[in-house]
Design an enzyme around this catalytic site. Structure first.
Site, PDB file in Angstrom:
ATOM      1  N   ASP A  67      75.691  42.026 -28.326  1.00  0.00           N
ATOM      2  CA  ASP A  67      75.477  40.579 -28.438  1.00  0.00           C
ATOM      3  C   ASP A  67      73.991  40.308 -28.251  1.00  0.00           C
ATOM      4  O   ASP A  67      73.181  41.252 -28.274  1.00  0.00           O
ATOM      5  CB  ASP A  67      76.340  39.818 -27.427  1.00  0.00           C
ATOM      6  CG  ASP A  67      76.775  38.454 -27.983  1.00  0.00           C
ATOM      7  OD1 ASP A  67      75.894  37.623 -28.258  1.00  0.00           O
ATOM      8  OD2 ASP A  67      77.988  38.241 -28.170  1.00  0.00           O
TER       9      ASP A  67
ATOM     10  N   VAL B 135      81.074  37.462 -35.228  1.00  0.00           N
ATOM     11  CA  VAL B 135      80.354  36.294 -34.726  1.00  0.00           C
ATOM     12  C   VAL B 135      80.969  35.027 -35.316  1.00  0.00           C
ATOM     13  O   VAL B 135      81.954  35.071 -36.047  1.00  0.00           O
ATOM     14  CB  VAL B 135      78.848  36.387 -35.057  1.00  0.00           C
ATOM     15  CG1 VAL B 135      78.243  37.634 -34.420  1.00  0.00           C
ATOM     16  CG2 VAL B 135      78.604  36.388 -36.565  1.00  0.00           C
TER      17      VAL B 135
ATOM     18  N   LYS C 192      76.211  35.547 -39.903  1.00  0.00           N
ATOM     19  CA  LYS C 192      76.892  36.791 -40.231  1.00  0.00           C
ATOM     20  C   LYS C 192      75.978  37.711 -41.056  1.00  0.00           C
ATOM     21  O   LYS C 192      75.933  38.914 -40.836  1.00  0.00           O
ATOM     22  CB  LYS C 192      78.188  36.495 -41.006  1.00  0.00           C
ATOM     23  CG  LYS C 192      79.296  35.887 -40.154  1.00  0.00           C
ATOM     24  CD  LYS C 192      80.529  35.574 -41.000  1.00  0.00           C
ATOM     25  CE  LYS C 192      81.653  35.017 -40.160  1.00  0.00           C
ATOM     26  NZ  LYS C 192      82.252  36.003 -39.245  1.00  0.00           N
TER      27      LYS C 192
ATOM     28  N   SER D 144      87.830  34.664 -41.021  1.00  0.00           N
ATOM     29  CA  SER D 144      89.158  34.149 -41.346  1.00  0.00           C
ATOM     30  C   SER D 144      89.173  33.344 -42.632  1.00  0.00           C
ATOM     31  O   SER D 144      90.237  33.058 -43.168  1.00  0.00           O
ATOM     32  CB  SER D 144      89.670  33.273 -40.194  1.00  0.00           C
ATOM     33  OG  SER D 144      88.793  32.184 -39.979  1.00  0.00           O
TER      34      SER D 144
ATOM     35  N   HIS E  33      90.155  40.969 -40.986  1.00  0.00           N
ATOM     36  CA  HIS E  33      90.467  39.750 -40.244  1.00  0.00           C
ATOM     37  C   HIS E  33      91.507  40.023 -39.163  1.00  0.00           C
ATOM     38  O   HIS E  33      92.687  40.230 -39.449  1.00  0.00           O
ATOM     39  CB  HIS E  33      90.975  38.673 -41.221  1.00  0.00           C
ATOM     40  CG  HIS E  33      91.384  37.397 -40.564  1.00  0.00           C
ATOM     41  ND1 HIS E  33      92.290  36.523 -41.121  1.00  0.00           N
ATOM     42  CD2 HIS E  33      90.989  36.829 -39.395  1.00  0.00           C
ATOM     43  CE1 HIS E  33      92.454  35.492 -40.329  1.00  0.00           C
ATOM     44  NE2 HIS E  33      91.679  35.658 -39.280  1.00  0.00           N
TER      45      HIS E  33
END
Length: 578
Positions: free
Chosen positions: A345, A402, A409, A431, A452
């Site tokens: 992160d 993210v 992204k 998604s 996903h």
């Protein structure tokens, strides 16, 4: 004599029946088995004067899988009478074993499910290996059926209604030790030799066993349906069941009826009651739909959506970009599967919070006695939190997890691509955003794919795999292999905004909101949705997701669709391709 049931009698006059249906990985109650069992029972009867006892075992890795679903799914209503008579024939075979005036022992070396457990219950004694592969249960309800080989009749007489009904209606499978504690098994064995020795010892010590329900004065444990305690439980059982199924699943209702009605009559009549309900369910469309889903799921697990050519590949080191709930959940299931994880992160502190998600889940497992501390420590040792891209070096898979923002992204995947191995697969856990557009952020677009996951990752089994316009078969195969490696179920879907599941979900919620706007009562909308089989109504789901988030996704989708590489860059529509 058929090879499906091998008959051997030794010097101690103990007959061993070895179940080994030819051409099948498992033993099932198909026509070959039924004919072989008729022959076997006739030979046992002919040898009765010299037989001391009977051992039933399996030559397969499992003991017995139960009914042949290929046969059951093809039973049409026009064949109901034939099927009913055939079912009574199976029951008669099991009853002949049960009333054979010599001890009959089942040696369970693997899964004994459905008809396999029913065969075991017809034996006088059951011994199982104390091994992980041994599972026992009556899962017919999960296929829209009920136990058709006397399962409802024998289990109620063994355990009583209160203990038997949950096992019958939930379809739960038990480990060997759980089955022993539940009363389904009589003994455990450490290995194959121990199985045989314990069987022979029991046979010699019990030359003429008789089942309790075949003895004068037998009463069902805990009392029959008219017993005050049982009657009190049965008075509320239908209402509780209805609240769970909303009337969409007839199998649990028929199981309850067969068990309760069968407990009020003699054994033979109870078996006829069970056979009638079994025939009704088997010839019905709901059971056929559920069995069809089972076949489709097995086809997915067998790799029907996977390209055939690339060899199976197991990931060794996986990098996860984003340590939020999704990233932390993916890290957990990946480490749980024995794979090294780099959880990245913006800095170490944020990444550590993502690892803390795994710490909490594992601590719960240790506290409940399901995991040893050293196992927890080993899993946590596989997760490396970091804030540096350089730690991703050597990863053969990157999963970006993210926020749903195309620019963000693109930035994190482009940065990760610079340090991973050239053959690494780069996946986006999105998604809604089309994969073909997201792939433009990396130079090796043939190695880019959508993956996903669903929240919470540790509980949700499904993973959508989305192939972009330039994704090659090797990348698709490796993504598929990884999903199976972490014990999830992969489905391959088309590259369209929302893919498959998000479009289905959005249609459900949007229709509910539209109906509300048209003046339909909120209570009616929610009630009808649950009656249709949905666990939660569309309005309740919208509240749980939050209307503000749904609004944001709609606005973001509209903006992304107008952007270069957005929804317009791929064909619309789509659906499941696997």
């Amino acid at each position: 004599m058929s090879d499906a049931i091998q008959y051997a009698i030794d010097s101690d006059q103990i007959v061993t029946l070895t179940l080994d249906l030819p051409g099948q990985r498992t033993n099932t109650m198909n026509e070959t088995y039924r004919l072989a069992m008729d022959e076997t029972l006739a030979r046992l009867q002919a040898d009765k004067e010299r037989v001391v006892g009977v051992i039933i075992r399996s030559a397969k890795q499992t003991f017995f899988s139960g009914g042949d679903l290929h046969e059951l799914i093809n039973v049409e209503p026009s064949r109901a009478e034939w099927f009913y008579r055939m079912t009574l024939g199976i029951k008669a075979q099991l009853r002949a074993l049960e009333t054979y005036s010599r001890p009959v022992v089942a040696l369970i070396n693997g899964a004994a499910l459905g008809g396999g457990l029913e065969l075991s219950l017809a034996c006088h004694h059951r011994i199982a290996l104390d091994e992980k592969q041994v599972r026992l249960g009556l899962p017919e309800v999960t296929l829209g059926l009920l136990p058709g080989g006397g399962g409802t009749v024998r289990l109620v007489r063994m355990l009583g209604l209160e203990k038997a009904l949950p096992l019958l209606m939930d379809g739960r499978t038990l480990s060997a030790r759980q089955a022993l504690n539940a009363g389904l098994l009589d003994q455990l064995a450490s290995d194959e030799d121990d199985l045989s020795n314990k069987a022979r010892t029991w046979i010699l010590a019990n030359p003429s066993p008789v089942k309790p329900w075949d003895q004068p004065g037998f009463e069902i444990p805990g009392g029959g349906p008219s017993h005050p305690k049982v009657a009190q439980m049965l008075a509320i059982a239908p209402a509780m069941l209805r609240s769970k199924t909303q009337g969409c699943y007839p199998a649990p209702e028929k199981i309850l009826a067969a068990a309760v009605e069968g407990a009020q009559v003699d054994f033979a009549t109870a078996e006829k009651i069970e056979a009638r309900y079994f025939t009704e369910l088997t010839t019905g469309q709901i059971a056929k739909n559920m069995m069809g889903t089972w076949f489709q799921l097995n086809a997915l697990k067998a790799g029907s959506s996977r390209p055939a050519a690339p060899p199976v590949y197991h990931m060794r080191k996986v990098g996860i970009l984003g340590a939020g709930m999704m990233g932390g959940g993916i890290a957990y299931v990946t480490a749980l599967a024995g794979v090294q994880v780099v959880l990245k992160d913006i800095n170490f502190a944020v990444a550590q919070k993502g690892k803390d998600y795994s710490v909490r889940l594992l601590e719960e497992q240790v506290a409940k006695g399901r995991m040893k501390p050293e196992q927890r420590d080993a899993i946590l040792g596989r997760i490396k939190p970091t804030g540096r891209d350089s730690d991703l070096e050597g990863c053969d898979l990157i999963i970006e997890a993210v926020f749903e923002n195309r620019e963000l992204k693109g930035q994190v995947t482009a940065a990760a691509e610079q340090v991973v191995v050239p053959y690494a697969v780069i996946a986006s856990n999105t998604s809604t955003l089309p994969i073909t557009g997201l792939a433009t952020a990396v130079s090796r677009q043939e190695r880019f794919i959508g993956m996903h996951f669903f929240s919470p990752v540790d509980k949700m089994r499904l993973v959508e795999i989305i192939k972009g316009a330039r994704t090659n078969d090797m990348t698709l195969a490796r993504a598929f292999d990884f999903v199976q490696q972490i014990n999830k179920t992969p489905i391959v879907v088309n590259d369209a905004r929302g893919f498959f599941t998000s479009r289905v979900f959005a249609t459900f919620t949007h229709e509910g909101i539209a109906m509300l706007g048209e003046g339909v009562s909120a209570v009616m909308i929610e009630t009808e949705a649950r009656k249709a089989g949905m666990p939660v109504g569309p309005l309740a789901v919208s509240d749980e997701v939050s209307l503000s988030l749904m609004s944001h996704l709609c606005r973001a989708g509209a903006a992304d669709g107008a952007a270069p590489g957005g929804a317009g860059a791929v064909r619309r529509g789509g659906g499941v391709t696997g």
